[in-house]
Design an enzyme around this catalytic site. Structure first.
Site, PDB file in Angstrom:
ATOM      1  N   HIS A 100     -20.351  13.081   1.155  1.00 40.27           N
ATOM      2  CA  HIS A 100     -20.825  14.264   1.870  1.00 40.27           C
ATOM      3  C   HIS A 100     -20.351  15.567   1.224  1.00 40.27           C
ATOM      4  CE1 HIS A 100     -16.944  13.236   3.828  1.00 40.27           C
ATOM      5  NE2 HIS A 100     -16.792  14.555   3.943  1.00 40.27           N
ATOM      6  N   ARG A 105      -1.297  -2.314  12.628  1.00 42.40           N
ATOM      7  CA  ARG A 105      -0.400  -1.333  13.220  1.00 42.40           C
ATOM      8  C   ARG A 105      -0.897   0.067  12.874  1.00 42.40           C
ATOM      9  NH1 ARG A 105       4.300   1.519  11.872  1.00 42.40           N
ATOM     10  NH2 ARG A 105       5.771   1.765  13.595  1.00 42.40           N
ATOM     11  N   HIS A 107      -1.951   7.346  -4.862  1.00 42.70           N
ATOM     12  CA  HIS A 107      -2.213   6.192  -3.995  1.00 42.70           C
ATOM     13  C   HIS A 107      -2.218   4.928  -4.844  1.00 42.70           C
ATOM     14  CE1 HIS A 107      -5.462   3.264  -2.881  1.00 42.70           C
ATOM     15  NE2 HIS A 107      -4.723   3.192  -1.796  1.00 42.70           N
ATOM     16  N   ARG A 146      -3.248  -6.240  -3.416  1.00 45.27           N
ATOM     17  CA  ARG A 146      -3.479  -7.085  -2.238  1.00 45.27           C
ATOM     18  C   ARG A 146      -4.042  -8.454  -2.646  1.00 45.27           C
ATOM     19  NH1 ARG A 146      -7.238  -3.057  -2.554  1.00 45.27           N
ATOM     20  NH2 ARG A 146      -9.410  -3.715  -2.742  1.00 45.27           N
ATOM     21  N   HIS A 199      -4.278   8.081 -17.181  1.00 46.81           N
ATOM     22  CA  HIS A 199      -5.314   7.093 -17.511  1.00 46.81           C
ATOM     23  C   HIS A 199      -4.925   6.253 -18.726  1.00 46.81           C
ATOM     24  CE1 HIS A 199      -8.805   7.559 -14.826  1.00 46.81           C
ATOM     25  NE2 HIS A 199      -8.281   8.758 -14.596  1.00 46.81           N
ATOM     26  N   HIS A 224       2.494  12.140  -0.543  1.00 46.23           N
ATOM     27  CA  HIS A 224       2.095  13.543  -0.479  1.00 46.23           C
ATOM     28  C   HIS A 224       3.304  14.410  -0.835  1.00 46.23           C
ATOM     29  CE1 HIS A 224      -1.898  13.029   1.306  1.00 46.23           C
ATOM     30  NE2 HIS A 224      -1.369  12.088   2.085  1.00 46.23           N
ATOM     31  N   ASN A 279      -2.549   0.411  -4.267  1.00 51.83           N
ATOM     32  CA  ASN A 279      -2.646  -0.748  -3.392  1.00 51.83           C
ATOM     33  C   ASN A 279      -2.800  -1.998  -4.247  1.00 51.83           C
ATOM     34  OD1 ASN A 279      -4.902  -2.703  -1.990  1.00 51.83           O
ATOM     35  ND2 ASN A 279      -3.397  -1.968  -0.516  1.00 51.83           N
ATOM     36  N   SER A 328       0.838  -1.186   0.000  1.00 53.35           N
ATOM     37  CA  SER A 328       0.000   0.000   0.000  1.00 53.35           C
ATOM     38  C   SER A 328       0.879   1.244   0.000  1.00 53.35           C
ATOM     39  CB  SER A 328      -0.909   0.007   1.231  1.00 53.35           C
ATOM     40  OG  SER A 328      -1.766   1.129   1.218  1.00 53.35           O
TER      41      SER A 328
END
Length: 304
Positions: A176, A264, A104, A108, A146, A94, A106, A90
């Site tokens: 939101h 963790r 970002h 898995r 992309h 910044h 990831n 992961s």
């Protein structure tokens, strides 16, 4: 059948490759590593880079954990058995430059082996993705990003990119705020073998997604790192970072999984930016670059 041990070892190698590429990209900062063990089974390698020439804070984490799922996670994953194994890499980066994007990634793997006499089949799947959160959306950069992801996806299956791009648009959405976290990318979950794709195919796709990170981000950083910027642009960067933090704390499934399975804490929350600002009732000036960026934070834009 590919083993979970081989998957974990290959993911560790990808972690090594990405860390080396990011150190070379920054030119100053080096990763600090912590080896940790999880109470209940397994552990990982947390690697953090800070205060670099362009990378203000970033993490490239590997984990391979096992044990028993709590009831809350069993309900969320819609499974009955509780023995599990999960491994992955992961990444969140910044930058200190408002014209260089947050990124970002990831990859898995998750499995729940059947027990002796258990009528249920083993549960196993791959998941992951990579997405970009520019503080300022540059359309040429968005198309480059992309298009690169589409090239990776098209190598394995023709409908991967459109399907996973839409999935990313829907997943990386701040309900939101009624806006996407950034310009999306690809996202997929519970990807399993079928008549057209073997487990080996899916694993190779997972690794290809992982190995797309360094060349894509290196190009985007180098396009923008030497541009000048203003204090107002830095302030907008901090405002955009606040939206990133909101998504990760409210909606992100990986954060929830880590907290629910006694992961963790420092590794789980390394995705948060070092500095963010919540400006009250912020509205950009009409016709500004800030207004343009906010107008592009929506689903369904065809960047590729």
């Amino acid at each position: 059948m590919i083993s979970k041990e081989q998957i974990a070892e290959d993911y560790k190698q990808i972690q090594d490759e990405i860390c080396a590429a990011l150190e070379k990209l920054d030119g100053v900062a080096k990763f600090e590593e912590e080896i940790w063990e999880r109470e209940g089974g397994g552990g990982g390698r947390t690697r953090v880079i800070q205060n670099g020439k362009v990378l203000e804070k970033g993490g490239v984490n590997f984990s391979a954990v096992h044990g028993h799922l709590p009831d809350t996670m069993k309900r969320a994953l819609q499974v009955e058995q509780d023995d599990f194994f999960a491994t992955g890499v992961s990444i969140v980066i910044h930058p200190n430059h408002p014209l260089v994007p947050i990124i970002h990634m990831n990859i898995r793997y998750f499995e729940m082996p059947s027990t002796m006499g258990d009528s249920q089949k083993p549960v196993r799947w791959f998941g992951g993705g990579i997405d970009l959160t520019p503080h300022y959306v540059f359309e040429d950069d968005a198309r480059f990003f992309h298009s690169g992801l589409k090239t990776v996806c098209d190598k394995y299956y023709e409908d991967f990119y459109p399907r996973f791009k839409k999935w990313a648009d829907d997943y990386f959405f701040i309900k939101h705020r009624n806006e996407t976290r950034g310009i999306g990318g690809i996202f997929y979950d519970r990807l399993t073998a079928n008549d057209e794709l073997s487990w080996e195919d899916i694993f190779e796709f997972s690794k290809s997604v992982g190995r797309s990170f360094a060349p894509l981000y290196t190009e985007l950083v180098n396009r923008n790192r030497d541009k000048s910027f203003t204090e107002d642009q830095q302030l907008f960067q901090y405002q955009r970072r606040s939206r990133y933090a909101e998504f990760n704390l409210v909606y992100d499934a990986g954060t929830k999984f880590g907290l629910e399975t006694n992961g963790r804490i420092e590794s789980i929350l390394m995705s948060l930016p070092p500095t963010a600002k919540w400006l009250y009732d912020y509205h950009p000036a009409g016709g500004s670059e800030e207004e343009k960026t906010l107008s592009l934070l929506k689903k369904g834009i065809n960047w590729a």
